[in-house]
Design an enzyme around this catalytic site. Structure first.
Site, PDB file in Angstrom:
ATOM      1  N   LYS A  80     141.363 163.767  53.772  1.00 25.41           N
ATOM      2  CA  LYS A  80     142.644 163.241  53.293  1.00 25.41           C
ATOM      3  C   LYS A  80     142.619 163.121  51.774  1.00 25.41           C
ATOM      4  O   LYS A  80     141.621 162.701  51.189  1.00 25.41           O
ATOM      5  CB  LYS A  80     142.893 161.879  53.945  1.00 25.41           C
ATOM      6  CG  LYS A  80     144.223 161.234  53.606  1.00 25.41           C
ATOM      7  CD  LYS A  80     144.363 159.908  54.351  1.00 25.41           C
ATOM      8  CE  LYS A  80     145.668 159.197  54.060  1.00 25.41           C
ATOM      9  NZ  LYS A  80     145.786 157.927  54.818  1.00 25.41           N
ATOM     10  N   SER A 155     149.407 157.269  57.775  1.00 28.45           N
ATOM     11  CA  SER A 155     149.765 158.107  56.657  1.00 28.45           C
ATOM     12  C   SER A 155     148.758 159.248  56.505  1.00 28.45           C
ATOM     13  O   SER A 155     148.842 160.020  55.582  1.00 28.45           O
ATOM     14  CB  SER A 155     149.772 157.254  55.375  1.00 28.45           C
ATOM     15  OG  SER A 155     148.431 156.846  55.069  1.00 28.45           O
ATOM     16  N   SER A 179     146.829 153.735  59.674  1.00 26.51           N
ATOM     17  CA  SER A 179     147.032 155.116  59.233  1.00 26.51           C
ATOM     18  C   SER A 179     146.005 156.125  59.719  1.00 26.51           C
ATOM     19  O   SER A 179     146.149 157.319  59.461  1.00 26.51           O
ATOM     20  CB  SER A 179     147.106 155.169  57.705  1.00 26.51           C
ATOM     21  OG  SER A 179     148.222 154.459  57.245  1.00 26.51           O
TER      22      SER A 179
END
Length: 465
Positions: A80, A155, A179
């Site tokens: 990420k 997210s 997330s």
């Protein structure tokens, strides 16, 4: 072998260790798949093919001469884009950091590299792991591989899409209020938020430091344990890191559920909020399977979900505003509309409100600790519904809507999302397994027992694009 991109890590590791599969071949397979599908899925924000192939060649040479490092050696992964990567842009998908190139790796990235994993590139996120999905940033939102018209979740968006679609074998995600677990739920993955302090957040762009976690997102529970094994451990560079022993997370995976006592938290999704009927039905079926596997199920009552959510939101928005206050004053136009509105809510939270939330957090942690003395784990919904449709605008109340993820962000307990079925539209549903502090091994063992007794890992998205 015709679909290398759908191998589990443990399957690929066996083939690599026995020299039946080349890390270079495996890496090239994923790079080819990314090239074919990423324009539709928007999972990878940045792909680094030259660096990946060079790393794969190095791994292959090491393995051929007998220097095999373990199960992640030669395994292609994604990270990420909130984790620093030396010499590779780390932007948090924000215009404020679009040209930022760190000089060193985040601790978790370094540990993956030391384990021999191959970095394919940086995975998409919501801006600063916060508001969205945003269509006014420099890169579009990730799409759900099960249906491109649906979100991947908040997210760790690219991490969810990338692993589910077979663009990488595993991913690193971050979890402040859900997330890792929400995109894992919406994309049908296994996602673990470890105990707060178990995995270092040094070199991770923060959202809310007292709630931030880093953790693994994978297709199977065993793969999740393998990734956690590589990244867990004390780090003096993270003030929240805890110096506790790191067990063998794969060692007890097959212990089964005999004599396990599992607490069912129904009121989160039957009374405090109302989950979709398909979610409730999937959970009930999962509970039957857990009982058939030998577990004892008991009903558990925790404080009301709304208390956890209010506590989490006040702390998260206050800390996030503190981080971004100067930029919000000096260059607010660089933020996406979704995140800017969310962060500005933090400006209206007083110090008294924040301190009351911190005090209440301690009380909630104590209440959950007392309940968990009588059970091995808790089980509840991961989400109240399957992945919703992507919309270009969301009201702020929708951006911070209620879900059963926040209680275990507030308490910092290890929480695992595992797929527990699909709705009538073919979208994944998910169950959340929550353990005691630093007992990730127990959570993973229970998740593995359930996974082995169900058919969900045999199903993959049909990507007709």
């Amino acid at each position: 072998m015709s679909q290398l991109y759908y191998l589990s890590i443990s399957e690929a590791a066996h083939l690599i260790s026995t020299k039946q599969l080349s890390p270079v071949e495996l890496t090239c397979t994923f790079l080819t798949r990314i090239e074919a599908l990423n324009n539709h899925l928007h999972a990878f924000l940045l792909v680094t093919p030259e660096l990946a192939i060079t790393a794969a060649q190095k791994a292959e040479a090491e393995i051929m001469r007998g220097d095999y490092r373990g199960a992640l050696h030669g395994i292609p992964v994604g990270v990420k884009d909130v984790f620093d990567t030396a010499g590779i842009p780390t932007t948090a998908q924000s215009r404020l950091l679009q040209t930022r190139i760190p000089s060193q790796d985040a601790t978790v990235v370094r540990r993956l590299s030391e384990a021999g994993a191959i970095l394919l590139g940086k995975l998409a996120t919501k801006e600063f792991a916060g508001g969205g999905p945003s269509f006014d940033l420099f890169y579009p939102p990730a799409r759900n591989p099960w249906n491109l018209h649906h979100v991947t979740g908040d997210s760790s968006t690219g991490s969810g899409a990338g692993v589910a679609a077979g663009l990488c074998m595993a991913a690193l995600g971050s979890d402040t209020s859900g997330s890792i677990r929400e995109p894992s739920a919406f994309c049908g993955l296994v996602g673990l938020k470890p105990t707060y302090g178990r995995v270092s957040c040094a070199g991770m762009i923060p959202q809310s430091p007292s709630l931030d976690h880093a953790g693994p997102m994978t297709w199977t529970v065993r793969d999740n344990a393998l990734l956690l094994q590589a990244i867990a451990g004390y780090d003096a560079n993270d003030p929240a890191s805890v110096a506790v022993a790191v067990p063998d997370f794969t060692g007890d995976l097959e212990t089964g559920l005999k004599d396990r006592r599992i607490g069912i938290v129904r009121h989160f999704y039957e009374r405090d909020e109302l989950a979709d009927i398909e979610v409730c039905a999937a959970l009930e079926q999962a509970y039957i399977i857990l009982e058939e596997l030998g577990a004892e199920l008991v009903e558990i009552e925790l404080p009301a979900l709304a208390e956890f959510i209010a506590c989490c939101q006040i702390i998260m928005l206050s800390e996030a505003f503190t981080i971004h206050e100067q930029d919000l004053r000096q260059r607010p136009h660089l933020y996406g509309e979704g995140l800017r509105g969310l962060l500005l809510m933090g400006a209206f939270i007083s110090a008294a409100d924040y301190l009351q939330a911190v005090r209440r957090r301690q009380e909630l942690c104590f209440a959950v600790e007392q309940v968990m003395q009588n059970v091995d784990v808790l089980v509840t919904a991961t989400e109240f519904r399957a992945a919703p449709l992507i919309v270009k605008t969301r009201n702020l109340d929708e951006a911070i809507s209620a879900d059963p993820l926040m209680p275990f962000s507030v308490t910092g307990l290890p929480a695992l999302a595992v797929c527990c079925g699909f709705n009538q539209k073919g979208l994944p549903l998910s169950m959340q397994i929550i353990g005691k502090p630093f007992e990730e091994a127990t959570v993973l063992a229970i998740g593995n027992a359930y996974e082995q007794a169900t058919p969900w890992r045999k199903l993959r998205p049909e990507l007709n694009i």
